[in-house]
Each structure stands twice: as C-alpha cells, then as structure tokens.
Design an enzyme around this catalytic site. Structure first.
Site, short mmCIF file in Angstrom:
data_model
loop_
_atom_site.label_atom_id
_atom_site.label_comp_id
_atom_site.label_asym_id
_atom_site.label_seq_id
_atom_site.Cartn_x
_atom_site.Cartn_y
_atom_site.Cartn_z
N THR A 104 -39.72 -13.86 15.80
CA THR A 104 -40.25 -14.45 17.02
C THR A 104 -41.68 -14.06 17.36
O THR A 104 -42.22 -14.53 18.36
CB THR A 104 -39.36 -14.02 18.21
OG1 THR A 104 -39.04 -12.64 18.04
CG2 THR A 104 -38.10 -14.83 18.28
N SER A 157 -62.25 -5.52 11.69
CA SER A 157 -62.72 -4.53 10.74
C SER A 157 -61.98 -4.71 9.41
O SER A 157 -60.79 -4.41 9.32
CB SER A 157 -62.44 -3.13 11.30
OG SER A 157 -62.45 -2.20 10.26
N PRO A 161 -28.94 -21.71 13.05
CA PRO A 161 -29.89 -22.81 12.83
C PRO A 161 -30.87 -22.95 13.99
O PRO A 161 -30.60 -22.49 15.09
CB PRO A 161 -28.97 -24.04 12.82
CG PRO A 161 -27.85 -23.67 13.73
CD PRO A 161 -27.69 -22.16 13.67
N LYS A 170 -38.13 -23.68 6.55
CA LYS A 170 -37.08 -22.75 7.01
C LYS A 170 -36.18 -23.47 8.01
O LYS A 170 -36.64 -23.90 9.07
CB LYS A 170 -37.75 -21.54 7.67
CG LYS A 170 -36.79 -20.62 8.37
CD LYS A 170 -37.53 -19.42 8.97
CE LYS A 170 -36.61 -18.59 9.84
NZ LYS A 170 -37.33 -17.51 10.53
N VAL A 207 -47.61 -8.25 7.16
CA VAL A 207 -46.23 -8.73 7.11
C VAL A 207 -46.12 -9.81 8.19
O VAL A 207 -47.10 -10.15 8.83
CB VAL A 207 -45.21 -7.59 7.35
CG1 VAL A 207 -45.05 -6.73 6.14
CG2 VAL A 207 -45.61 -6.76 8.57
N ILE A 257 -60.12 -1.66 8.18
CA ILE A 257 -58.79 -1.37 8.78
C ILE A 257 -57.78 -2.36 8.23
O ILE A 257 -56.67 -1.99 7.86
CB ILE A 257 -58.86 -1.46 10.33
CG1 ILE A 257 -59.72 -0.33 10.87
CG2 ILE A 257 -57.46 -1.42 10.93
CD1 ILE A 257 -59.94 -0.36 12.38
N LEU A 300 -49.21 -7.77 17.97
CA LEU A 300 -48.67 -6.41 17.97
C LEU A 300 -49.32 -5.53 19.04
O LEU A 300 -48.75 -4.53 19.45
CB LEU A 300 -48.86 -5.78 16.58
CG LEU A 300 -48.12 -6.52 15.45
CD1 LEU A 300 -48.50 -5.95 14.09
CD2 LEU A 300 -46.61 -6.47 15.65
N VAL A 337 -64.84 -1.62 15.94
CA VAL A 337 -65.08 -1.37 17.36
C VAL A 337 -64.73 0.09 17.64
O VAL A 337 -63.63 0.55 17.30
CB VAL A 337 -64.23 -2.33 18.23
CG1 VAL A 337 -64.32 -1.94 19.70
CG2 VAL A 337 -64.68 -3.77 18.03
C1 LIG Z 1 -42.08 -5.04 9.48
C2 LIG Z 1 -42.57 -6.24 10.23
C3 LIG Z 1 -42.06 -7.49 9.96
C4 LIG Z 1 -42.48 -8.62 10.67
N1 LIG Z 1 -41.92 -9.85 10.43
C5 LIG Z 1 -42.29 -10.90 11.20
C6 LIG Z 1 -41.76 -12.20 10.97
O1 LIG Z 1 -40.93 -12.43 10.10
N2 LIG Z 1 -42.18 -13.21 11.76
C7 LIG Z 1 -43.10 -13.02 12.73
O2 LIG Z 1 -43.45 -13.97 13.46
N3 LIG Z 1 -43.67 -11.83 12.92
C8 LIG Z 1 -43.28 -10.77 12.20
N4 LIG Z 1 -43.87 -9.56 12.39
C9 LIG Z 1 -44.94 -9.44 13.37
C10 LIG Z 1 -46.21 -9.96 12.70
O3 LIG Z 1 -46.47 -9.21 11.53
C11 LIG Z 1 -47.37 -9.86 13.64
O4 LIG Z 1 -47.04 -10.39 14.88
C12 LIG Z 1 -48.53 -10.64 13.09
O5 LIG Z 1 -48.81 -10.26 11.78
C13 LIG Z 1 -49.73 -10.48 13.92
O6 LIG Z 1 -50.24 -9.18 13.80
P1 LIG Z 1 -51.52 -8.85 14.60
O7 LIG Z 1 -52.54 -9.88 14.32
O8 LIG Z 1 -51.14 -8.62 16.01
O9 LIG Z 1 -51.96 -7.42 14.02
P2 LIG Z 1 -52.65 -7.03 12.63
O10 LIG Z 1 -52.27 -7.92 11.53
O11 LIG Z 1 -52.39 -5.57 12.46
O12 LIG Z 1 -54.21 -7.24 12.91
C14 LIG Z 1 -54.94 -6.33 13.68
C15 LIG Z 1 -56.41 -6.68 13.54
O13 LIG Z 1 -57.17 -5.82 14.40
C16 LIG Z 1 -58.26 -5.31 13.66
N5 LIG Z 1 -58.66 -4.03 14.26
C17 LIG Z 1 -57.88 -3.00 14.63
N6 LIG Z 1 -58.65 -2.00 15.11
C18 LIG Z 1 -59.93 -2.43 15.04
C19 LIG Z 1 -61.19 -1.85 15.38
N7 LIG Z 1 -61.27 -0.62 15.88
N8 LIG Z 1 -62.30 -2.56 15.17
C20 LIG Z 1 -62.25 -3.82 14.66
N9 LIG Z 1 -61.09 -4.41 14.31
C21 LIG Z 1 -59.95 -3.71 14.50
C22 LIG Z 1 -57.75 -5.18 12.25
O14 LIG Z 1 -58.81 -5.10 11.34
C23 LIG Z 1 -56.96 -6.49 12.13
O15 LIG Z 1 -57.86 -7.52 11.82
C24 LIG Z 1 -43.47 -8.45 11.67
C25 LIG Z 1 -44.02 -7.20 11.91
C26 LIG Z 1 -43.58 -6.09 11.21
C27 LIG Z 1 -44.20 -4.74 11.49
#
Ligand SMILES: Cc1cc2nc3c(=O)[nH]c(=O)nc-3n(C[C@H](O)[C@H](O)[C@H](O)COP(=O)(O)OP(=O)(O)OC[C@H]3O[C@@H](n4cnc5c(N)ncnc54)[C@H](O)[C@@H]3O)c2cc1C
Length: 497
Positions: free
Chosen positions: A338, A34, A93, A73, A42, A37, A327, A181
């Site tokens: 990680t 979506s 490292p 890195k 990050v 959303i 996440l 969804v």
């Molecule tokens: C503060 C912070 C710092 C971080 N730093 C690091 C780092 O240095 N290194 C690292 O490896 N990781 C890091 N992470 C973790 C990293 O950001 C995530 O693992 C990575 O971005 C993957 O996120 P994601 O795809 O799981 O979720 P998101 O990026 O949140 O994507 C979720 C997806 O689901 C979709 N979605 C949600 N609900 C619906 C719905 N109802 N219908 C349709 N679509 C929907 C959204 O549109 C989006 O496309 C960090 C996280 C945080 C919070």
C-alpha cells in the site's frame, strides 16, 4: 505555493514531483537528491491506484511497463497463514465490477458457515480474479467482454524511479539537483525556509516535500511526533534477494508465511523479487536469511540485502509549510503493498485541500486527520491478518503472539460481528472500515483463513438456508475466465510479444 522543493528522489519523490508539476503547471518544482545515499530500492508491488496515477499523467502502459520490467497484478495469494484443512491458501483480489455477480452468494455462504452450517465458503470459489490468477491470465478481457477487471502492477523500483525522473524533468519541467542536504534552515515563524547542501547551494522555496526516506530529514527537523505501530505490527526488518524470472509469469504477488513473518514473491519480466519481512525480536538477521534461502532453495548463492524499518507514521503529514510522503511519512509492512497507494492518496488529497482552501489551519487539520485515519485504516487490515492467522507451525512463538495483539476498537467491532454471525457488510459500514478495504476484502481475509467453527461442529444446511448453487457459480467463473488471455501474451515487453 509556487516554489516547491522536494527532498528525495526515490519513488515517492518522483511520483510527488510528477503529480504536483502536472496539477500546478505554473509552479517551479525542484527535486534534490543525493546519489551517494541512494534509494531504498524495494517496493515493487502496487494496488490499482498506480494505474490511476499513470492515467492521470497520460502515460500509456506500452511506454512505462517495458521500461520497468513490469507485469500485471490481480491481487495477492496468502500461503501458509492457516492450518485449517482446505484453508492453507486464499487469494485477495482487487475489487472489480464482476464481483457483483457472485459477492452476495459469497457473503451469504460465509454467514451461513459462521453460524454453523456446512456450506462452501472459501473466497477462491466465488471470485473471478482468483481463477484468473491461478491460471496466470492477464487482467485484459477479450474485446467483446463487457466487464473490466481492476489490477495493479509489479515493477522494478529503480527503473520506475528513472522512468518518472525522465517524465518529470522532460515534459513536466521539474528541476533536478544532485547534492546532499546537510541542514534544514528554518524561518522565524518555524516554517522551512531553505535546504542547505554540501556543495554550498541554498535551495529556498515556499512548499517543501519530505521524501527523504526513513531519514525523514525535514520532519525530523520540524520535530513532528511519530506514532509507532510496533505494539500491533512486530515486523521491523527485512532480508531481500532476487531469483531468476520464470514463465509463465504469475499475475499475482504471493505472501507466504514463515516462522516469524512472511516472504513476498513479486514476479517481473526479468527476475523475481523476494523478501522476508520479519520480527527482529524473534529472529536474528542471520536466521532470517538462512530461512529465506531454504525457502527459495538457493543454498549459498547470491547476495542478500538486510533492511531495518521504522514502523508507524508521523502524527501530522502536513506540518508548517512541509508535506511528508513515502517512507519519510510512515511505513506499514508491505503485506498489502500500500505504500505507493498512500503516496498518491497523500499528494492528491494535499493538492485538493490547497486548491480548495489554501493553507488555512483548519484545512491543514482536516487533511492531517484524513491521512492519519487512512494510515490507521490500512494498519487495521494488516493487523487483522495477524490477529486472525490460524498457523500453529510456530517454532519461535511469533504466530501465537500475533493472535494475541490488541485490535483497535473498530477492528474489535468487526471481529465481534463475524463471530456472532452478524451482518458483516453493515458492521464494516458502521466502523467506517469500508473506506479503506471493501466488504469483499474483509470477507476474503476472514473466510480465507478458515475463521469458522471447527468442521466437526458444522451441521448440514437445513431448509432454512438458501441453497448456494456452487456448480452454477463455478460454471459462471469458468466461462468468464475464458475471455481473459494468458498473462505472458499481454505483457507489453520486448521479450513478451
Ligand atoms: C522491505 C520493504 C518492502 C516494500 N515493499 C513495498 C511494496 O511491495 N509496495 C509498495 O508500494 N511499497 C513497498 N515498500 C515501500 C516502498 O519501498 C517505498 O514507499 C518507496 O520505495 C518510496 O520510498 P521513498 O521514496 O520514500 O524513499 P527512498 O527510496 O529511500 O528515497 C529517499 C531519497 O531521499 C534521498 N535523501 C535522503 N537523505 C538525503 C540528503 N541528506 N540529501 C539529499 N537526498 C537525500 C535519497 O538519496 C533518496 O533519493 C517497501 C518498503 C520496504 C522497506
């Protein structure tokens, strides 16, 4: 599993789409996300597993790095986590082949110092990547230098997502749907049958991947229990703001301790990513933002973004016919960056498991145990940073509280080996902790914070201690470092020839 449906188009979703479509070319892979959303936006630092990921897909650095403002890195510099004289900073490292030349001396020195001998035992004095990072060198050696140095990357999270989306929907043929969804439809046996969307679409499949971010939509509907890590890891909030890029571009992440957490500094070619990861029990968002602004020296300029995190992991990452990644699967604070590493490990282990043993329950149980242990293993390493911190500048009592958290049994065993002067490499093996962090990493963490007897109590090394020739090690590292070029000169980016 020929009809794969992925919910979520963040980094986790697109990485999963690429890995599945690459491994199972006969499968239909559909990713639904979506745009309203959006993604968390990050997560801009990685471990060397990201290099393995791009290598698996056959994508060259010269293709993806310029498109994603990416930099190299060598590891992470920890600043301000210890007040011990000489130990205010150390470098963690990524393990590398050259370590075999100096690691034994490093281990020997730390053991001698742990048992009360006044010998040099700071990790940065023994390991080459620390030297390279201090000089902002790239991890690429001269052609005639016969050793590789392993490395990760820094990158723009939005741009990596877009790049991977292009690769997935282009050469790999992944179908991309944009819709919200609203409902997870279940089959009579409890499996997920389909995702129902706000535009009336029904997306059916036989394997569903939950990469919906902290919403964890599918695993929420499946009522998979969540194992919280909040009792040992306090940080549940972050405030994020970019600052301009700088040259020379550092080839390391920095993690600097502040009053109730730490700030990352992630250098890209176009900007610097900064974020204060902190505990909301100790600071309000406004206090955290003010502290971050002071740390960055930027006054009121720029817009900050505030995030809340759900800390822990789902009990089972494979439940019914669904897999959780990113996440939606879990969150460990990014102190060791990680998360994407865990996405890759989860998807590859899942594909291996299915290719080997199909969807048999025992196969699923073994997979879930492996992934849970991996999360817990990384958790232990992060907890060790807090448990062993030596920071006494502690206005809100956060660091003292962190030193008092109850470690897991394996971490307790390791700490006891350290403090009793036992052989750490053997203790790491015995606790099974070496699977997630090498003996070098554990030694860096413990020695890096100066976790030794007080300097006043140390005795000069006697005849019973082998002499560690620091001048020779120093000379070796200096000669090796000359084979590595300046980071800026190696960046495959249009502005960095
Ligand atoms: C503060 C912070 C710092 C971080 N730093 C690091 C780092 O240095 N290194 C690292 O490896 N990781 C890091 N992470 C973790 C990293 O950001 C995530 O693992 C990575 O971005 C993957 O996120 P994601 O795809 O799981 O979720 P998101 O990026 O949140 O994507 C979720 C997806 O689901 C979709 N979605 C949600 N609900 C619906 C719905 N109802 N219908 C349709 N679509 C929907 C959204 O549109 C989006 O496309 C960090 C996280 C945080 C919070």
């Amino acid at each position: 599993m020929t009809d794969v449906v992925i919910l979520g188009g963040g980094t986790a979703g697109w990485m999963t789409a690429c890995l599945i479509a690459h491994r199972w070319p006969g499968a239909t892979v559909t990713l639904v996300e979506s745009p309203e959303i959006g993604i968390v936006g990050v997560g801009e630092g990685s471990t060397p597993q990201l290099k393995g990921f791009f290598d698996t897909l056959g994508i060259a650095e010269s293709d993806w790095m310029p498109a994603c403002d990416a930099t190299y890195k060598l590891g992470i510099g920890f600043d301000g986590w210890s007040d011990r004289p000489g130990y205010d900073r150390y470098f963690h490292p990524f393990p590398t082949a050259l370590d075999s030349h100096t690691a034994a001396s490093f281990f020997y020195a730390t053991r001698a110092r742990r048992t009360g001998r006044d010998v040099e035992a700071h990790p940065d004095r023994f390991l080459l990547p620390a030297r390279l990072a201090a000089d902002a060198r790239a991890p690429q050696p001269a052609e005639n230098f016969p050793f590789e140095v392993s490395y990760g990357y820094h990158f723009d999270a939005h741009k990596v997502g877009a790049f991977l989306a292009g690769h997935a929907t282009g050469p790999l043929g992944v179908v991309h749907r944009q819709a919200r969804v609203t409902t997870i439809e279940r089959a009579p046996n409890g499996d997920v049958a389909a995702l129902l969307c706000d535009d009336g679409a029904r997306i059916a499949g036989d394997l569903f991947v939950d990469s919906s971010g902290f919403r964890s939509l599918i695993f929420g509907a499946l009522e998979v229990p969540f194992v919280g890590y909040g009792d040992t890891l306090f940080n549940d909030s972050a405030v994020v703001m970019p600052t301009p890029g700088r040259t020379p571009v550092p080839s390391q992440t920095s993690a600097t301790a502040l009053s109730a957490g730490w700030v990352w500094d992630i250098p890209l070619t176009t900007r610097t990513g900064n974020g204060y990861v902190y505990s909301s029990r100790h600071l309000t968002p406004a206090q955290a933002e003010a502290e971050l602004r002071t740390h960055l020296g930027i006054g009121d300029a720029g817009q900050a973004r505030h995030l809340k995190m759900r800390v822990g992991r789902v009990r089972n990452s494979w439940s019914h016919n669904a897999l959780a990644v990113g996440l939606a699967q879990g969150f460990l604070e990014p102190l060791e960056a990680t998360a994407l590493h865990l996405v890759i490990a989860t998807v590859e282990a899942f594909l291996d498991a299915v290719d080997r043993g199909g969807t048999m329950p025992e196969n699923r149980t073994a997979f879930n145990a492996t992934i849970a242990a991996r999360y817990d293993g990384v958790r232990d390493y992060i907890v060790a940073h807090y448990r062993l911190n030596q920071r006494n500048d502690d206005p809100v009592g956060y660091w003292a509280e962190a030193r008092a958290v109850a470690p897991s049994d394996s971490l307790k065993g390791l700490m006891s080996a350290w403090f009793t002067g036992a052989d750490m490499a053997a203790a790491i093996d015995q606790a099974g902790l070496g699977r997630y962090y090498s003996a070098i990493s554990w030694h860096c963490l413990m020695a890096g914070y100066g976790t030794f007897p007080d300097a006043a109590r140390l005795m000069p090394p006697g005849a019973d201690i082998d002499r560690i020739d620091m001048a020779r090690i120093d000379d070796f590292l200096t000669r090796c470092a000359r084979n590595f070029d300046a980071h800026d000169r190696h960046l495959p980016h249009k502005d960095f020839p």
